[in-house]
Design a protein around this motif. Sequence first.
Motif, short mmCIF file in Angstrom:
data_model
loop_
_atom_site.label_atom_id
_atom_site.label_comp_id
_atom_site.label_asym_id
_atom_site.label_seq_id
_atom_site.Cartn_x
_atom_site.Cartn_y
_atom_site.Cartn_z
N UNK A 279 1.13 -1.27 0.11
CA UNK A 279 0.26 -0.23 0.00
C UNK A 279 0.76 1.20 0.30
N UNK A 280 0.04 2.34 -0.55
CA UNK A 280 0.95 3.48 -0.50
C UNK A 280 0.46 4.47 0.70
N UNK A 281 1.31 5.25 1.38
CA UNK A 281 0.58 6.26 2.39
C UNK A 281 0.18 7.53 1.33
N UNK A 282 0.17 8.33 1.96
CA UNK A 282 -0.17 9.96 2.03
C UNK A 282 0.02 10.97 2.77
N UNK A 283 1.03 11.48 2.41
CA UNK A 283 1.75 12.11 2.92
C UNK A 283 1.48 13.46 2.96
N UNK A 284 1.78 14.52 4.53
CA UNK A 284 0.96 15.51 4.20
C UNK A 284 2.77 15.88 4.91
N UNK A 285 3.31 17.30 4.53
CA UNK A 285 4.51 17.71 4.62
C UNK A 285 4.49 19.27 4.55
N UNK A 286 4.05 20.17 6.15
CA UNK A 286 3.73 20.47 6.28
C UNK A 286 5.03 22.48 6.15
N UNK A 287 6.57 21.36 6.79
CA UNK A 287 7.88 21.79 6.48
C UNK A 287 9.09 20.76 6.86
N UNK A 288 10.30 21.54 6.42
CA UNK A 288 10.69 19.92 6.49
C UNK A 288 10.41 18.60 8.04
N UNK A 289 10.27 19.04 8.81
CA UNK A 289 10.67 18.30 9.97
C UNK A 289 8.35 18.07 10.50
N UNK A 290 7.87 18.91 9.57
CA UNK A 290 6.46 18.72 10.14
C UNK A 290 6.06 17.52 9.37
N UNK A 291 5.76 16.29 9.02
CA UNK A 291 5.26 15.67 8.46
C UNK A 291 3.95 14.12 9.01
N UNK A 292 3.03 14.65 8.51
CA UNK A 292 2.02 13.48 8.65
C UNK A 292 1.29 12.62 7.43
N UNK B 275 11.57 12.32 8.45
CA UNK B 275 11.05 12.27 8.98
C UNK B 275 10.31 12.21 8.38
N UNK B 276 9.77 11.55 6.81
CA UNK B 276 8.55 10.61 5.89
C UNK B 276 8.56 9.32 6.82
N UNK B 277 10.10 8.79 6.92
CA UNK B 277 10.15 7.30 7.17
C UNK B 277 9.32 7.32 8.39
N UNK B 278 9.72 8.57 10.04
CA UNK B 278 9.64 8.15 11.21
C UNK B 278 8.62 8.51 10.99
N UNK B 279 7.49 9.30 10.48
CA UNK B 279 5.90 9.28 10.41
C UNK B 279 5.36 8.70 10.47
N UNK B 280 5.65 7.42 9.31
CA UNK B 280 5.59 5.85 8.90
C UNK B 280 5.22 5.41 9.75
N UNK B 281 6.93 5.64 10.64
CA UNK B 281 7.13 3.79 11.72
C UNK B 281 6.01 4.44 12.57
N UNK B 282 6.06 6.17 12.94
CA UNK B 282 5.01 6.25 14.44
C UNK B 282 3.92 5.39 13.88
N UNK B 283 2.65 5.91 12.94
CA UNK B 283 1.98 5.94 12.21
C UNK B 283 0.95 4.16 12.33
N UNK B 284 2.64 3.70 12.21
CA UNK B 284 1.96 2.11 12.61
C UNK B 284 2.26 1.11 13.88
N UNK B 285 2.72 1.97 14.17
CA UNK B 285 3.45 1.42 16.02
C UNK B 285 1.98 1.82 16.39
#
Length: 289
Positions: A181-194, A219-229
Amino acid sequence: MLIFPLFNGRLMAESLGLPLGEATTHTFPDGETLVRLITPVQGREVYFLTSLDRPNKKMLPLLFAADAARANGATAVHLIAPYLAYMRQDKAFHEGEGISALTFTGLLSSHFDGLITIDPHLHRIHALQDIMPIKTSVLHAAKPIAAWIKANIAQPVLIGPDSESQQWVQSIAVELNVPYCVAEKNRASDTAVSVILPLEKAYHDYTPVLIDDIISSGHTMAANIEMLLKSGWQAPVCIGVHAVFAPGAEALLSQAGAANLITCNTILHPSNRIHLGNLISDALNQRTV
Ligand code: R5P
């Protein structure tokens, strides 16, 4: 054919099993640089090999080297850049900006006769030949990544951490015949990714494997990891083609809860597990540039 490794390109160059040339770089007290090709290039086809992460300080010496080869009689001057920088600024996102991808590839085109690279970030620019008038060869890490996953993960479900990753994740999933599957990413800044992750509950017992082309700030990977966990999935294996790793990126990923961090060796890094030298030597042997 003569390969000159520059900067951190030596290990990759040695793995190609082709004749290597030697170049030296001298930095004067005022910070200016002189490149000298020690191995004669008269009548030879020359390839410079360097990844172009941290490109600003590499670029001028690289162009000096290319021009030195031409001035000393090389019949053709090519670049092997396993990682091609600046491709993410592929449009002017805000008023006042330029398109760095065009400036950067334009500079390379004006000094080299050919380019071999691996999975450049092609998004709004669809193909290098659309923007580069020189011969370009784009190689892909999908098969070696698929082989690594097959050998190391029993029941994987692949996840692309944003829409741009669809192309890589899909081709690896097809190769392995596994779900993705493919996540939908929203990047507000270099470090703010959901991210929003459309992962089906049916795969809950599978090992999640995140795959991206570039891991930079992390931050892209980290947001995905956090969401998975947060959603109760097991800790994911994170795979990146290009280990750009800005300072703090690896710590961020391990704090976020990555089970393992695996990269290809397009950029030298301790996480390199997937070796792509064969892709380059095959391309050279077939003389595709
Ligand atoms: C962008 O679309 C790329 O494919 C990567 O997802 C991005 O460059 C990763 O950057 P970072 O690690 O800084 O979030």
